[in-house]
Design an enzyme around this catalytic site. Structure first.
Site, PDB file in Angstrom:
ATOM      1  N   ASP A 178      -5.305   4.279  -3.628  1.00 25.27           N
ATOM      2  CA  ASP A 178      -4.988   4.671  -2.251  1.00 25.27           C
ATOM      3  C   ASP A 178      -5.958   5.748  -1.780  1.00 25.27           C
ATOM      4  O   ASP A 178      -5.900   6.887  -2.233  1.00 25.27           O
ATOM      5  CB  ASP A 178      -3.548   5.171  -2.188  1.00 25.27           C
ATOM      6  CG  ASP A 178      -3.053   5.391  -0.780  1.00 25.27           C
ATOM      7  OD1 ASP A 178      -3.876   5.414   0.164  1.00 25.27           O
ATOM      8  OD2 ASP A 178      -1.828   5.540  -0.623  1.00 25.27           O
ATOM      9  N   TYR A 216       8.483  13.090 -14.671  1.00 27.52           N
ATOM     10  CA  TYR A 216       9.593  12.148 -14.893  1.00 27.52           C
ATOM     11  C   TYR A 216      10.298  11.820 -13.578  1.00 27.52           C
ATOM     12  O   TYR A 216      10.634  10.660 -13.310  1.00 27.52           O
ATOM     13  CB  TYR A 216      10.621  12.720 -15.874  1.00 27.52           C
ATOM     14  CG  TYR A 216      10.146  12.894 -17.296  1.00 27.52           C
ATOM     15  CD1 TYR A 216       9.167  12.080 -17.854  1.00 27.52           C
ATOM     16  CD2 TYR A 216      10.700  13.879 -18.107  1.00 27.52           C
ATOM     17  CE1 TYR A 216       8.750  12.245 -19.163  1.00 27.52           C
ATOM     18  CE2 TYR A 216      10.298  14.036 -19.422  1.00 27.52           C
ATOM     19  CZ  TYR A 216       9.318  13.229 -19.946  1.00 27.52           C
ATOM     20  OH  TYR A 216       8.918  13.392 -21.244  1.00 27.52           O
ATOM     21  N   HIS A 221       0.844  -1.199   0.000  1.00 30.01           N
ATOM     22  CA  HIS A 221       0.000   0.000   0.000  1.00 30.01           C
ATOM     23  C   HIS A 221       0.875   1.243   0.000  1.00 30.01           C
ATOM     24  O   HIS A 221       1.916   1.293   0.656  1.00 30.01           O
ATOM     25  CB  HIS A 221      -0.983  -0.006   1.179  1.00 30.01           C
ATOM     26  CG  HIS A 221      -0.342   0.031   2.524  1.00 30.01           C
ATOM     27  ND1 HIS A 221       0.057   1.192   3.127  1.00 30.01           N
ATOM     28  CD2 HIS A 221      -0.024  -0.964   3.377  1.00 30.01           C
ATOM     29  CE1 HIS A 221       0.587   0.930   4.295  1.00 30.01           C
ATOM     30  NE2 HIS A 221       0.552  -0.383   4.477  1.00 30.01           N
TER      31      HIS A 221
END
Length: 162
Positions: A83, A132, A37
């Site tokens: 989440d 990125y 998680h």
């Protein structure tokens, strides 16, 4: 490592299991199963610099799959939750300023939001080079063959409760 060579050699096999979408390869399923998680994954389009960015992820090489970013996201979310403790469990690469100035439309944003059962306003729009950098810190980078503009997202894995 042997694991990385294995990924490069067989990452286009289909998963022969009931309930696992066809787009989820054995390598992708293995990577998803290893995530905890709060771990993050990137789903990147065909133009994303996947090989260089993936070097810094936990898996170390891109996992390549067939399909659009939104379809792969939808399939992954059949296997793991977003989440709920992350205010922005889905992040997308924002348009560069010149595309904003031209009012360049990005259909991928709506498709990614729809695949994750969110509104486009619920997505976090991350500047290209910051995206990125965040991608380098993820667990795995999944590269699709999607050639749509800005079809890149970072997804936070949630907790699976019984």
């Amino acid at each position: 490592t042997g694991y990385r060579r294995h990924l490069i050699c067989v990452n286009l096999l289909r998963m022969p299991l009931i309930g696992v979408p066809d787009s989820i390869t054995p390598e992708l399923l293995f990577a998803l199963a290893r995530m905890g998680h709060g771990d993050k994954l990137v789903i990147a389009d065909a133009n994303f610099p996947s090989d260089s960015i993936a070097l810094e992820t936990a898996v170390g090489v891109p996992v390549r799959v067939h399909g659009t970013t939104s379809n792969i996201l939808k399939d992954i979310l059949q296997l793991l939750p977003l989440d709920k403790y992350d205010p922005y469990p889905v992040k997308v690469m924002d348009r560069v300023q010149s595309d904003k100035d031209k009012a360049f439309e990005v259909p991928a944003y709506n498709l990614i939001a729809e695949a994750s059962n969110l509104r486009p306003s619920d997505l976090s729009y991350v500047e290209r080079f910051e995206f990125y950098e965040q991608a380098k810190k993820t667990f795995v980078l999944v590269q699709t063959d999607d050639r749509s503009a800005y079809a890149n997202c970072i997804v936070s894995k949630g907790v699976i409760f019984q």
